[in-house]
Design a protein around this motif. Structure first.
Motif, PDB file in Angstrom:
ATOM      1  N   ILE A 150       0.579  -1.080  -0.173  1.00  0.00           N
ATOM      2  CA  ILE A 150      -0.095  -0.165  -0.469  1.00  0.00           C
ATOM      3  C   ILE A 150       0.854   0.944   0.270  1.00  0.00           C
ATOM      4  N   SER A 151       0.127   1.726  -0.859  1.00  0.00           N
ATOM      5  CA  SER A 151       1.090   3.736  -1.170  1.00  0.00           C
ATOM      6  C   SER A 151       0.520   4.930  -1.553  1.00  0.00           C
ATOM      7  N   GLU A 152       0.663   5.786  -0.461  1.00  0.00           N
ATOM      8  CA  GLU A 152       0.112   6.752  -0.538  1.00  0.00           C
ATOM      9  C   GLU A 152       0.291   7.462  -2.551  1.00  0.00           C
ATOM     10  N   LYS A 153      -0.701   8.294  -2.901  1.00  0.00           N
ATOM     11  CA  LYS A 153      -0.612   9.157  -3.766  1.00  0.00           C
ATOM     12  C   LYS A 153      -0.435  10.105  -4.291  1.00  0.00           C
ATOM     13  N   GLU A 154      -0.196  11.429  -3.698  1.00  0.00           N
ATOM     14  CA  GLU A 154      -0.290  12.887  -4.741  1.00  0.00           C
ATOM     15  C   GLU A 154      -1.922  12.818  -5.469  1.00  0.00           C
ATOM     16  N   LYS A 155      -1.306  11.849  -7.076  1.00  0.00           N
ATOM     17  CA  LYS A 155      -2.483  11.530  -7.777  1.00  0.00           C
ATOM     18  C   LYS A 155      -2.938  11.074  -9.092  1.00  0.00           C
ATOM     19  N   LEU A 156      -3.762  10.772  -8.805  1.00  0.00           N
ATOM     20  CA  LEU A 156      -4.541   9.279  -9.657  1.00  0.00           C
ATOM     21  C   LEU A 156      -5.645   9.708  -9.977  1.00  0.00           C
ATOM     22  N   GLU A 157      -6.057   8.453 -11.180  1.00  0.00           N
ATOM     23  CA  GLU A 157      -6.414   9.454 -12.631  1.00  0.00           C
ATOM     24  C   GLU A 157      -7.673   7.287 -12.257  1.00  0.00           C
ATOM     25  N   LEU A 158      -8.916   7.316 -12.446  1.00  0.00           N
ATOM     26  CA  LEU A 158      -9.333   6.785 -12.728  1.00  0.00           C
ATOM     27  C   LEU A 158     -10.500   6.651 -13.562  1.00  0.00           C
ATOM     28  N   PRO A 159     -10.766   5.482 -14.358  1.00  0.00           N
ATOM     29  CA  PRO A 159     -11.689   6.176 -16.026  1.00  0.00           C
ATOM     30  C   PRO A 159     -12.571   6.113 -15.662  1.00  0.00           C
ATOM     31  N   ALA A 160     -13.871   5.786 -16.158  1.00  0.00           N
ATOM     32  CA  ALA A 160     -15.321   6.227 -15.774  1.00  0.00           C
ATOM     33  C   ALA A 160     -15.463   5.018 -16.280  1.00  0.00           C
ATOM     34  N   ALA A 161     -16.359   4.186 -15.272  1.00  0.00           N
ATOM     35  CA  ALA A 161     -17.175   3.059 -15.384  1.00  0.00           C
ATOM     36  C   ALA A 161     -17.641   2.424 -17.339  1.00  0.00           C
ATOM     37  N   PRO A 162     -17.702   1.486 -17.055  1.00  0.00           N
ATOM     38  CA  PRO A 162     -18.356   1.508 -18.754  1.00  0.00           C
ATOM     39  C   PRO A 162     -19.282   0.981 -19.166  1.00  0.00           C
ATOM     40  N   SER A 163     -19.863   1.124 -18.259  1.00  0.00           N
ATOM     41  CA  SER A 163     -21.658   0.580 -18.476  1.00  0.00           C
ATOM     42  C   SER A 163     -22.456   1.074 -16.807  1.00  0.00           C
ATOM     43  N   LEU A 164     -23.586   1.882 -17.076  1.00  0.00           N
ATOM     44  CA  LEU A 164     -24.334   2.085 -16.196  1.00  0.00           C
ATOM     45  C   LEU A 164     -25.877   2.424 -16.614  1.00  0.00           C
ATOM     46  N   ILE A 165     -26.428   1.060 -16.378  1.00  0.00           N
ATOM     47  CA  ILE A 165     -27.943   0.464 -16.956  1.00  0.00           C
ATOM     48  C   ILE A 165     -28.738   0.431 -15.668  1.00  0.00           C
ATOM     49  N   ILE A 166     -29.413   1.339 -15.945  1.00  0.00           N
ATOM     50  CA  ILE A 166     -30.843   1.177 -15.047  1.00  0.00           C
ATOM     51  C   ILE A 166     -32.163   0.527 -15.640  1.00  0.00           C
ATOM     52  N   ARG A 167     -32.127  -0.096 -14.648  1.00  0.00           N
ATOM     53  CA  ARG A 167     -32.938  -1.215 -15.113  1.00  0.00           C
ATOM     54  C   ARG A 167     -35.230  -1.345 -14.014  1.00  0.00           C
ATOM     55  N   SER A 168     -34.749  -0.583 -12.901  1.00  0.00           N
ATOM     56  CA  SER A 168     -35.767  -0.763 -12.109  1.00  0.00           C
ATOM     57  C   SER A 168     -36.199   0.427 -11.333  1.00  0.00           C
ATOM     58  N   ALA A 169     -34.890   0.653 -10.921  1.00  0.00           N
ATOM     59  CA  ALA A 169     -35.114   2.451  -9.816  1.00  0.00           C
ATOM     60  C   ALA A 169     -35.395   3.380 -11.658  1.00  0.00           C
ATOM     61  N   THR A 170     -36.278   4.256 -10.906  1.00  0.00           N
ATOM     62  CA  THR A 170     -36.977   5.398 -11.193  1.00  0.00           C
ATOM     63  C   THR A 170     -36.483   7.002 -10.258  1.00  0.00           C
ATOM     64  N   PRO A 171     -36.167   8.178 -10.904  1.00  0.00           N
ATOM     65  CA  PRO A 171     -36.046   9.213  -9.649  1.00  0.00           C
ATOM     66  C   PRO A 171     -38.025   9.311  -9.906  1.00  0.00           C
ATOM     67  N   VAL A 172     -37.702   9.999  -7.864  1.00  0.00           N
ATOM     68  CA  VAL A 172     -38.616  10.350  -7.726  1.00  0.00           C
ATOM     69  C   VAL A 172     -39.386  12.019  -8.156  1.00  0.00           C
ATOM     70  N   PRO A 173     -40.697  12.534  -8.821  1.00  0.00           N
ATOM     71  CA  PRO A 173     -40.507  13.589  -8.999  1.00  0.00           C
ATOM     72  C   PRO A 173     -40.499  14.565  -8.051  1.00  0.00           C
ATOM     73  N   SER A 174     -40.146  15.547  -8.413  1.00  0.00           N
ATOM     74  CA  SER A 174     -39.536  16.232  -7.186  1.00  0.00           C
ATOM     75  C   SER A 174     -41.014  17.010  -7.348  1.00  0.00           C
ATOM     76  N   THR A 175     -41.331  17.517  -6.085  1.00  0.00           N
ATOM     77  CA  THR A 175     -42.259  18.462  -5.365  1.00  0.00           C
ATOM     78  C   THR A 175     -42.416  20.025  -4.923  1.00  0.00           C
ATOM     79  N   GLY A 176     -41.410  20.276  -4.715  1.00  0.00           N
ATOM     80  CA  GLY A 176     -41.346  21.517  -4.047  1.00  0.00           C
ATOM     81  C   GLY A 176     -39.613  21.326  -3.406  1.00  0.00           C
ATOM     82  N   PRO A 177     -39.175  22.302  -2.737  1.00  0.00           N
ATOM     83  CA  PRO A 177     -37.307  22.871  -1.847  1.00  0.00           C
ATOM     84  C   PRO A 177     -37.314  22.008  -0.846  1.00  0.00           C
ATOM     85  N   SER A 178     -38.592  20.742   0.039  1.00  0.00           N
ATOM     86  CA  SER A 178     -38.325  20.046   0.881  1.00  0.00           C
ATOM     87  C   SER A 178     -37.782  19.107   0.678  1.00  0.00           C
ATOM     88  N   SER A 179     -38.715  18.528  -1.255  1.00  0.00           N
ATOM     89  CA  SER A 179     -37.336  17.080  -1.346  1.00  0.00           C
ATOM     90  C   SER A 179     -36.790  17.282  -2.235  1.00  0.00           C
TER      91      SER A 179
END
Length: 287
Positions: A248-277
Protein backbone atom coordinates in the motif's frame (compact mmCIF):
# COMPACT_ATOMS: atom_id res chain seq x y z
CA UNK A 1 -9.76 -116.84 -54.16
CA UNK A 2 -12.22 -115.04 -56.45
CA UNK A 3 -12.76 -112.29 -53.81
CA UNK A 4 -9.02 -111.84 -53.40
CA UNK A 5 -8.54 -111.63 -57.15
CA UNK A 6 -11.36 -109.03 -57.36
CA UNK A 7 -9.69 -106.83 -54.71
CA UNK A 8 -6.35 -107.00 -56.46
CA UNK A 9 -7.84 -106.16 -59.84
CA UNK A 10 -10.09 -103.31 -58.52
CA UNK A 11 -8.00 -101.59 -55.81
CA UNK A 12 -9.73 -98.19 -56.49
CA UNK A 13 -13.44 -97.88 -56.14
CA UNK A 14 -15.26 -97.44 -59.41
CA UNK A 15 -16.85 -94.15 -58.23
CA UNK A 16 -13.48 -92.61 -57.34
CA UNK A 17 -12.01 -93.78 -60.61
CA UNK A 18 -14.88 -92.19 -62.52
CA UNK A 19 -14.49 -88.83 -60.68
CA UNK A 20 -10.73 -88.82 -61.31
CA UNK A 21 -11.36 -89.49 -64.96
CA UNK A 22 -13.74 -86.52 -65.19
CA UNK A 23 -11.21 -84.16 -63.55
CA UNK A 24 -8.54 -85.33 -65.91
CA UNK A 25 -10.84 -84.72 -68.88
CA UNK A 26 -11.61 -81.08 -67.81
CA UNK A 27 -7.95 -80.31 -66.91
CA UNK A 28 -8.67 -79.34 -63.23
CA UNK A 29 -7.09 -80.68 -60.12
CA UNK A 30 -7.32 -79.95 -56.42
CA UNK A 31 -4.74 -77.33 -55.22
CA UNK A 32 -2.52 -78.14 -52.28
CA UNK A 33 -3.56 -76.51 -48.96
CA UNK A 34 -0.44 -74.35 -48.71
CA UNK A 35 -1.00 -72.83 -52.16
CA UNK A 36 -4.62 -72.03 -51.35
CA UNK A 37 -3.57 -70.25 -48.15
CA UNK A 38 -1.06 -68.13 -50.03
CA UNK A 39 -3.67 -67.15 -52.60
CA UNK A 40 -6.14 -66.14 -49.85
CA UNK A 41 -3.44 -64.08 -48.09
CA UNK A 42 -2.45 -62.37 -51.33
CA UNK A 43 -6.09 -61.56 -52.08
CA UNK A 44 -6.53 -60.10 -48.56
CA UNK A 45 -3.45 -57.90 -48.96
CA UNK A 46 -4.73 -56.65 -52.29
CA UNK A 47 -8.11 -55.79 -50.76
CA UNK A 48 -6.43 -53.99 -47.81
CA UNK A 49 -4.26 -51.99 -50.20
CA UNK A 50 -7.34 -51.01 -52.17
CA UNK A 51 -9.16 -49.87 -49.01
CA UNK A 52 -6.18 -47.82 -47.80
CA UNK A 53 -5.74 -46.24 -51.22
CA UNK A 54 -9.40 -45.32 -51.48
CA UNK A 55 -9.38 -43.86 -47.92
CA UNK A 56 -6.28 -41.77 -48.63
CA UNK A 57 -7.81 -40.51 -51.84
CA UNK A 58 -11.03 -39.52 -50.07
CA UNK A 59 -9.07 -37.74 -47.30
CA UNK A 60 -7.02 -35.86 -49.85
CA UNK A 61 -10.16 -34.82 -51.67
CA UNK A 62 -11.91 -33.71 -48.43
CA UNK A 63 -8.91 -31.80 -47.02
CA UNK A 64 -9.39 -28.65 -49.13
CA UNK A 65 -13.07 -28.56 -48.18
CA UNK A 66 -12.29 -28.76 -44.45
CA UNK A 67 -9.59 -26.11 -44.80
CA UNK A 68 -12.05 -23.81 -46.56
CA UNK A 69 -14.69 -24.33 -43.87
CA UNK A 70 -12.13 -23.64 -41.14
CA UNK A 71 -10.97 -20.46 -42.86
CA UNK A 72 -14.58 -19.34 -43.28
CA UNK A 73 -15.14 -19.83 -39.53
CA UNK A 74 -11.99 -17.85 -38.71
CA UNK A 75 -13.04 -15.05 -41.06
CA UNK A 76 -16.50 -14.98 -39.48
CA UNK A 77 -15.06 -14.76 -35.96
CA UNK A 78 -12.74 -11.93 -36.96
CA UNK A 79 -15.58 -10.12 -38.71
CA UNK A 80 -17.89 -10.43 -35.69
CA UNK A 81 -15.09 -9.25 -33.41
CA UNK A 82 -14.55 -6.15 -35.54
CA UNK A 83 -18.31 -5.52 -35.53
CA UNK A 84 -18.42 -5.82 -31.73
CA UNK A 85 -15.51 -3.40 -31.39
CA UNK A 86 -17.23 -0.91 -33.69
CA UNK A 87 -20.47 -1.22 -31.73
CA UNK A 88 -18.62 -0.69 -28.45
CA UNK A 89 -16.95 2.39 -29.89
CA UNK A 90 -20.34 3.68 -31.03
CA UNK A 91 -21.79 3.01 -27.56
CA UNK A 92 -18.98 4.98 -25.94
CA UNK A 93 -19.49 7.90 -28.32
CA UNK A 94 -23.25 7.91 -27.73
CA UNK A 95 -22.73 7.73 -23.98
CA UNK A 96 -20.43 10.75 -24.08
CA UNK A 97 -22.93 12.60 -26.25
CA UNK A 98 -25.80 11.79 -23.88
CA UNK A 99 -23.75 12.95 -20.89
CA UNK A 100 -22.90 16.22 -22.63
CA UNK A 101 -26.55 16.80 -23.53
CA UNK A 102 -27.63 16.06 -19.97
CA UNK A 103 -25.18 18.59 -18.59
CA UNK A 104 -26.36 21.14 -21.14
CA UNK A 105 -30.03 20.49 -20.35
CA UNK A 106 -29.48 20.79 -16.61
CA UNK A 107 -27.46 23.98 -17.05
CA UNK A 108 -26.33 23.61 -13.47
CA UNK A 109 -23.88 26.43 -12.80
CA UNK A 110 -23.13 25.11 -9.31
CA UNK A 111 -21.78 21.86 -10.80
CA UNK A 112 -24.34 19.64 -9.07
CA UNK A 113 -24.80 17.48 -12.18
CA UNK A 114 -21.05 16.91 -12.46
CA UNK A 115 -20.81 15.97 -8.79
CA UNK A 116 -23.61 13.45 -9.24
CA UNK A 117 -21.84 12.01 -12.29
CA UNK A 118 -18.61 11.70 -10.30
CA UNK A 119 -20.36 9.89 -7.46
CA UNK A 120 -22.13 7.59 -9.92
CA UNK A 121 -18.88 6.73 -11.70
CA UNK A 122 -20.19 8.02 -15.02
CA UNK A 123 -17.22 10.31 -15.64
CA UNK A 124 -13.44 10.04 -15.13
CA UNK A 125 -12.12 11.36 -11.85
CA UNK A 126 -8.71 12.44 -10.53
CA UNK A 127 -7.37 13.25 -7.10
CA UNK A 128 -5.12 12.08 -4.26
CA UNK A 129 -5.54 8.65 -2.76
CA UNK A 130 -3.88 5.29 -2.16
CA UNK A 131 -2.69 2.43 -4.33
CA UNK A 132 -3.17 -1.05 -2.88
CA UNK A 133 -1.64 -4.02 -4.67
CA UNK A 134 -2.83 -7.52 -3.79
CA UNK A 135 -1.09 -10.53 -5.33
CA UNK A 136 -1.09 -14.32 -5.02
CA UNK A 137 1.51 -16.00 -2.83
CA UNK A 138 4.68 -17.12 -4.56
CA UNK A 139 3.90 -20.69 -3.51
CA UNK A 140 0.30 -21.64 -2.76
CA UNK A 141 -0.17 -23.54 0.51
CA UNK A 142 -2.79 -26.08 1.51
CA UNK A 143 -5.85 -25.14 3.50
CA UNK A 144 -6.28 -25.46 7.21
CA UNK A 145 -5.21 -23.66 10.33
CA UNK A 146 -6.89 -20.36 11.16
CA UNK A 147 -7.69 -19.36 7.60
CA UNK A 148 -10.56 -16.81 7.91
CA UNK A 149 -12.00 -17.97 4.58
CA UNK A 150 -11.57 -21.78 4.84
CA UNK A 151 -14.39 -23.70 3.16
CA UNK A 152 -14.64 -26.99 1.34
CA UNK A 153 -14.56 -25.06 -1.94
CA UNK A 154 -11.16 -23.45 -1.36
CA UNK A 155 -8.11 -25.56 -0.68
CA UNK A 156 -5.53 -23.25 -2.25
CA UNK A 157 -5.22 -20.50 0.36
CA UNK A 158 -2.30 -18.88 -1.43
CA UNK A 159 -4.51 -17.49 -4.18
CA UNK A 160 -6.45 -14.25 -3.97
CA UNK A 161 -10.17 -14.98 -4.20
CA UNK A 162 -13.17 -12.92 -5.19
CA UNK A 163 -14.33 -12.77 -1.57
CA UNK A 164 -10.96 -11.30 -0.59
CA UNK A 165 -11.32 -8.49 -3.13
CA UNK A 166 -14.90 -7.91 -1.99
CA UNK A 167 -13.70 -7.34 1.56
CA UNK A 168 -10.87 -5.08 0.39
CA UNK A 169 -13.24 -2.91 -1.66
CA UNK A 170 -15.90 -2.75 1.06
CA UNK A 171 -13.24 -1.82 3.59
CA UNK A 172 -12.01 1.03 1.39
CA UNK A 173 -15.55 2.34 0.87
CA UNK A 174 -16.15 2.23 4.62
CA UNK A 175 -12.82 4.00 5.22
CA UNK A 176 -13.86 7.01 3.15
CA UNK A 177 -12.90 6.22 -0.45
CA UNK A 178 -14.75 8.42 -2.96
CA UNK A 179 -13.91 6.42 -6.09
CA UNK A 180 -12.34 2.97 -6.59
CA UNK A 181 -11.01 0.98 -9.53
CA UNK A 182 -9.47 -2.49 -9.83
CA UNK A 183 -6.99 -3.04 -12.65
CA UNK A 184 -8.51 -0.09 -14.49
CA UNK A 185 -12.13 -1.20 -13.93
CA UNK A 186 -14.13 1.58 -12.25
CA UNK A 187 -16.50 0.38 -9.56
CA UNK A 188 -20.00 1.75 -9.07
CA UNK A 189 -22.97 0.92 -6.91
CA UNK A 190 -23.94 -1.68 -9.55
CA UNK A 191 -20.54 -3.36 -9.75
CA UNK A 192 -20.16 -7.02 -8.85
CA UNK A 193 -17.02 -8.96 -7.97
CA UNK A 194 -17.47 -12.64 -8.72
CA UNK A 195 -15.44 -15.74 -9.56
CA UNK A 196 -15.35 -17.99 -12.62
CA UNK A 197 -13.12 -20.91 -11.72
CA UNK A 198 -9.84 -19.41 -10.56
CA UNK A 199 -10.46 -16.09 -12.33
CA UNK A 200 -11.85 -12.99 -10.61
CA UNK A 201 -14.50 -11.07 -12.55
CA UNK A 202 -15.36 -7.41 -12.09
CA UNK A 203 -18.60 -6.63 -13.90
CA UNK A 204 -18.10 -9.89 -15.87
CA UNK A 205 -14.64 -8.85 -17.05
CA UNK A 206 -11.79 -11.18 -16.01
CA UNK A 207 -8.81 -9.78 -14.15
CA UNK A 208 -5.34 -11.24 -13.68
CA UNK A 209 -3.03 -10.77 -10.69
CA UNK A 210 -1.55 -8.65 -9.35
CA UNK A 211 -4.75 -6.77 -8.50
CA UNK A 212 -4.09 -3.03 -8.32
CA UNK A 213 -6.75 -1.15 -6.37
CA UNK A 214 -6.83 2.64 -6.70
CA UNK A 215 -8.92 4.55 -4.18
CA UNK A 216 -9.34 8.33 -4.21
CA UNK A 217 -9.62 10.11 -0.88
CA UNK A 218 -7.45 11.70 1.77
CA UNK A 219 -4.33 9.49 1.46
CA UNK A 220 -3.27 9.45 5.12
CA UNK A 221 -6.74 9.11 6.62
CA UNK A 222 -7.80 6.53 4.04
CA UNK A 223 -4.69 4.40 4.55
CA UNK A 224 -4.81 4.55 8.35
CA UNK A 225 -8.53 3.89 8.54
CA UNK A 226 -8.38 0.91 6.19
CA UNK A 227 -5.39 -0.74 7.88
CA UNK A 228 -7.07 -0.38 11.30
CA UNK A 229 -10.41 -1.75 10.06
CA UNK A 230 -11.57 -5.37 10.27
CA UNK A 231 -11.10 -5.75 6.53
CA UNK A 232 -7.55 -4.42 6.74
CA UNK A 233 -6.80 -6.89 9.54
CA UNK A 234 -8.32 -9.67 7.43
CA UNK A 235 -5.91 -8.83 4.62
CA UNK A 236 -3.04 -8.77 7.13
CA UNK A 237 -3.94 -12.31 8.29
CA UNK A 238 -3.84 -13.58 4.71
CA UNK A 239 -0.45 -11.95 4.26
CA UNK A 240 1.09 -13.29 7.48
CA UNK A 241 -0.34 -16.82 7.40
CA UNK A 242 -0.57 -17.67 3.70
CA UNK A 243 1.93 -15.49 1.91
CA UNK A 244 -0.52 -13.34 -0.03
CA UNK A 245 1.49 -10.31 -1.02
CA UNK A 246 0.19 -6.79 -0.38
CA UNK A 247 1.63 -3.33 -0.82
CA UNK A 248 0.00 0.00 0.00
CA UNK A 249 1.28 3.44 -0.87
CA UNK A 250 -0.04 6.99 -0.75
CA UNK A 251 -0.32 8.92 -4.03
CA UNK A 252 -0.60 12.63 -4.63
CA UNK A 253 -2.65 12.14 -7.78
CA UNK A 254 -4.59 9.22 -9.20
CA UNK A 255 -6.68 9.06 -12.35
CA UNK A 256 -9.63 6.68 -12.58
CA UNK A 257 -11.63 6.06 -15.78
CA UNK A 258 -15.37 6.24 -16.09
CA UNK A 259 -17.41 3.08 -15.58
CA UNK A 260 -17.95 1.19 -18.86
CA UNK A 261 -21.71 1.05 -18.50
CA UNK A 262 -24.43 2.33 -16.21
CA UNK A 263 -27.73 0.61 -16.95
CA UNK A 264 -30.72 1.20 -14.69
CA UNK A 265 -33.59 -1.22 -15.31
CA UNK A 266 -35.80 -0.84 -12.26
CA UNK A 267 -35.12 2.41 -10.37
CA UNK A 268 -36.84 5.62 -11.46
CA UNK A 269 -36.38 9.15 -10.09
CA UNK A 270 -38.96 10.52 -7.69
CA UNK A 271 -40.63 13.65 -9.12
CA UNK A 272 -39.65 16.83 -7.31
CA UNK A 273 -42.53 18.43 -5.37
CA UNK A 274 -40.78 21.44 -3.90
CA UNK A 275 -37.73 22.79 -2.06
CA UNK A 276 -38.07 20.32 0.81
CA UNK A 277 -37.96 17.38 -1.56
CA UNK A 278 -34.91 18.79 -3.32
CA UNK A 279 -33.11 19.29 -0.01
CA UNK A 280 -33.92 15.74 1.03
CA UNK A 281 -32.60 14.39 -2.25
CA UNK A 282 -29.34 16.30 -1.91
CA UNK A 283 -28.85 15.05 1.63
CA UNK A 284 -29.27 11.47 0.45
CA UNK A 285 -26.91 11.97 -2.46
CA UNK A 286 -24.02 13.16 -0.29
CA UNK A 287 -24.48 10.56 2.46
Amino acid sequence: MSLLNNVMEHSLDDGYAEAAARRGATGTSRLPGTLRGRLVLALGLVLAAVVVTVGAAQTQVAAPTLAKERQKLIDRIESETRTADELQKSVDELRDDVAARQRQALNDQDGEAERVALLAGATPVAGPGIELEVNDAKEASSGGGNDPRTTSDFSDTGRVRDRDMQRVVNGLWASGAEAISINGQRLTSLSAIRAAGDAILVDNRPLVPPYTVLAIGDPQKLSTSFLDSADGQYLHVLQENYGIRTRISEKEKLELPAAPSLIIRSATPVPSTGPSSSASGNGKGTH
